[in-house]
Design an enzyme around this catalytic site. Sequence first.
Site, PDB file in Angstrom:
ATOM      1  N   ASN A  67       0.848  -1.201   0.000  1.00  0.00           N
ATOM      2  CA  ASN A  67       0.000   0.000   0.000  1.00  0.00           C
ATOM      3  C   ASN A  67       0.883   1.251   0.000  1.00  0.00           C
ATOM      4  O   ASN A  67       1.864   1.319   0.744  1.00  0.00           O
ATOM      5  CB  ASN A  67      -0.862  -0.033   1.270  1.00  0.00           C
ATOM      6  CG  ASN A  67      -1.987   0.972   1.275  1.00  0.00           C
ATOM      7  OD1 ASN A  67      -2.816   0.982   0.364  1.00  0.00           O
ATOM      8  ND2 ASN A  67      -2.044   1.818   2.296  1.00  0.00           N
ATOM      9  N   ASP A 127      -9.558  10.225  -0.577  1.00  0.00           N
ATOM     10  CA  ASP A 127     -10.160  11.517  -0.217  1.00  0.00           C
ATOM     11  C   ASP A 127      -9.652  12.554  -1.212  1.00  0.00           C
ATOM     12  O   ASP A 127      -8.564  12.402  -1.765  1.00  0.00           O
ATOM     13  CB  ASP A 127      -9.897  11.929   1.249  1.00  0.00           C
ATOM     14  CG  ASP A 127      -8.455  11.826   1.701  1.00  0.00           C
ATOM     15  OD1 ASP A 127      -7.536  11.828   0.854  1.00  0.00           O
ATOM     16  OD2 ASP A 127      -8.219  11.760   2.926  1.00  0.00           O
TER      17      ASP A 127
HETATM   18  C1  XIL Z   1      -3.696   8.626   9.350  1.00  0.00           C
HETATM   19  C2  XIL Z   1      -4.925   8.669  10.249  1.00  0.00           C
HETATM   20  O1  XIL Z   1      -6.042   8.996   9.462  1.00  0.00           O
HETATM   21  C3  XIL Z   1      -4.734   9.690  11.337  1.00  0.00           C
HETATM   22  O2  XIL Z   1      -5.797   9.590  12.290  1.00  0.00           O
HETATM   23  C4  XIL Z   1      -3.404   9.452  12.043  1.00  0.00           C
HETATM   24  O3  XIL Z   1      -3.186  10.501  12.961  1.00  0.00           O
HETATM   25  C5  XIL Z   1      -2.263   9.399  11.057  1.00  0.00           C
HETATM   26  O4  XIL Z   1      -2.522   8.401  10.101  1.00  0.00           O
HETATM   27  N1  XIL Z   1      -1.518   6.992   5.035  1.00  0.00           N
HETATM   28  C6  XIL Z   1      -1.905   5.892   5.756  1.00  0.00           C
HETATM   29  C7  XIL Z   1      -2.850   6.044   6.894  1.00  0.00           C
HETATM   30  O5  XIL Z   1      -1.564   4.761   5.388  1.00  0.00           O
HETATM   31  O6  XIL Z   1      -2.599   5.130   7.928  1.00  0.00           O
HETATM   32  C8  XIL Z   1      -2.812   7.441   7.457  1.00  0.00           C
HETATM   33  O7  XIL Z   1      -3.837   7.555   8.452  1.00  0.00           O
HETATM   34  C9  XIL Z   1      -2.974   8.455   6.360  1.00  0.00           C
HETATM   35  C10 XIL Z   1      -1.857   8.346   5.353  1.00  0.00           C
END
Ligand code: XIL
Length: 450
Positions: free
Chosen positions: A203, A270
């Site tokens: 990923n 998003d």
């Molecule tokens: C983010 C979460 O949404 C937040 O709550 C946390 O503080 C930080 O991590 N890439 C990823 C996710 O693989 O795990 C991340 O999630 C966003 C970026």
Amino acid sequence: MTSSSIPALRAAAAATVSVVAVGAVVLTAHTASAATTLGASAAQSGRYFGTAVAAFKLSDATYTSILDREFTMVTPENEMKSDATEPQQGQFSYGNADRIVNHALSAGMRIRGHNLAWYQQEPGWMQSMEGAPLRSALLNHITQVAGHYRGKIYAWDVVNEAFADGGSGGRRDSNLQRTGNDWIEVAFRTARAADPGAKLCYNDYNIEDWSAAKTQGVYRMVQDFKSRGVPIDCVGFQAHFGAGGPPGNFQTTLSNFAALGVDVQLTELDIAQASPSAYAATTRACLNVPRCTGITTWGIRDSDSWRSGENPLLFDGNGTKKAAYTSVLDALNGAPPVSTTPTTPTTTPTTTTSAPPPGACSATVSMNAWNGGFVATVRVTAGSADLNSWTVTLNLPPGASVTNAWNVQHSGDGWSNVAYNGHLATGQYTEFGFQATGSGTPTVVSCGGS
Ligand code: XIL
């Protein structure tokens, strides 16, 4: 909860309707059965629609009602990361992750495990480790966590974000990377042993643009893994986009990775300001690639988002559907049903075609070759009668050896349908694929069916 409110069951019912409709008046029947939730509309083409979930929000009734109504896949947003699951070395903590898993499973949703190895959100003890002790601590972590959830996870993000940004196309420096360049494949092999039923994914973000060096670096790694039999089943494209949405070649990227013999998924979608057209383009890029098996948005409401200042999701802070929601739903409802999904052109150097279809079916082979190996995609099209089963006989090039095959069972030169793709209405097609070492193009000897 009544069974009719379980998303997967409702989705399965919707899928049955559209599959039954295949053959007669596909588009009319399909439009008439347009589904009204993200999960059910994605299921019409055999896909899931998921969201990231935070355990502490499961007591918010607005949140859980949208979750249970709309989504068929759940990714714990933070609760399965290594700082959460192994806060002290050797002491595992699954309370919050279990809460999400139990909620999802009891509501008929599946789970993407996120993640087993990532240079961020490492617990303090792991941050201060290096070398051989870190390697063995990481592998123990993978064995324990994937083992705890064995049998419950649809797909694991085994390794997250291991490639560098910028133009190098190489690995990101981290304490995990410094244990040796083979750390990723060892992580995948360890995860396979711990939960043989889970799909294993790599990923990352900023790998959506086919021309980006980072994308090419990940592509080469997956190609290498497939050619050497390292167990990798899928690639997750995080899809955190700016206001302009996906790059114009995103679909090309998805289909090129899929042609390596992996599923592809949009795992953390998003889009800043949530433009409906950007969301629709993103959704269609997945729908146009048969091996793009699902889409996950990174949260439900804008207020749930890690980018909440950019209002990037499908529901506003009150839980009301935004215009982007409708554009995604409409795109999903416009998708062709499962076995008539059109393929998109990949890098296809050569195509061979069997003789015109006098009999039950015809078959064509599309190739994606590299030095020393290839992936062949075989399309089987029913002739003048409906089929319940089919067999394609292929001649492989001399010296070629099959390492991996999907959507098919094969024995010697004969390649036959599996349970879900035997039925083909007149003129309808399905595709199977295989990867092989060697060079040259397989040729179709015959296609038979009954
Ligand atoms: C983010 C979460 O949404 C937040 O709550 C946390 O503080 C930080 O991590 N890439 C990823 C996710 O693989 O795990 C991340 O999630 C966003 C970026």
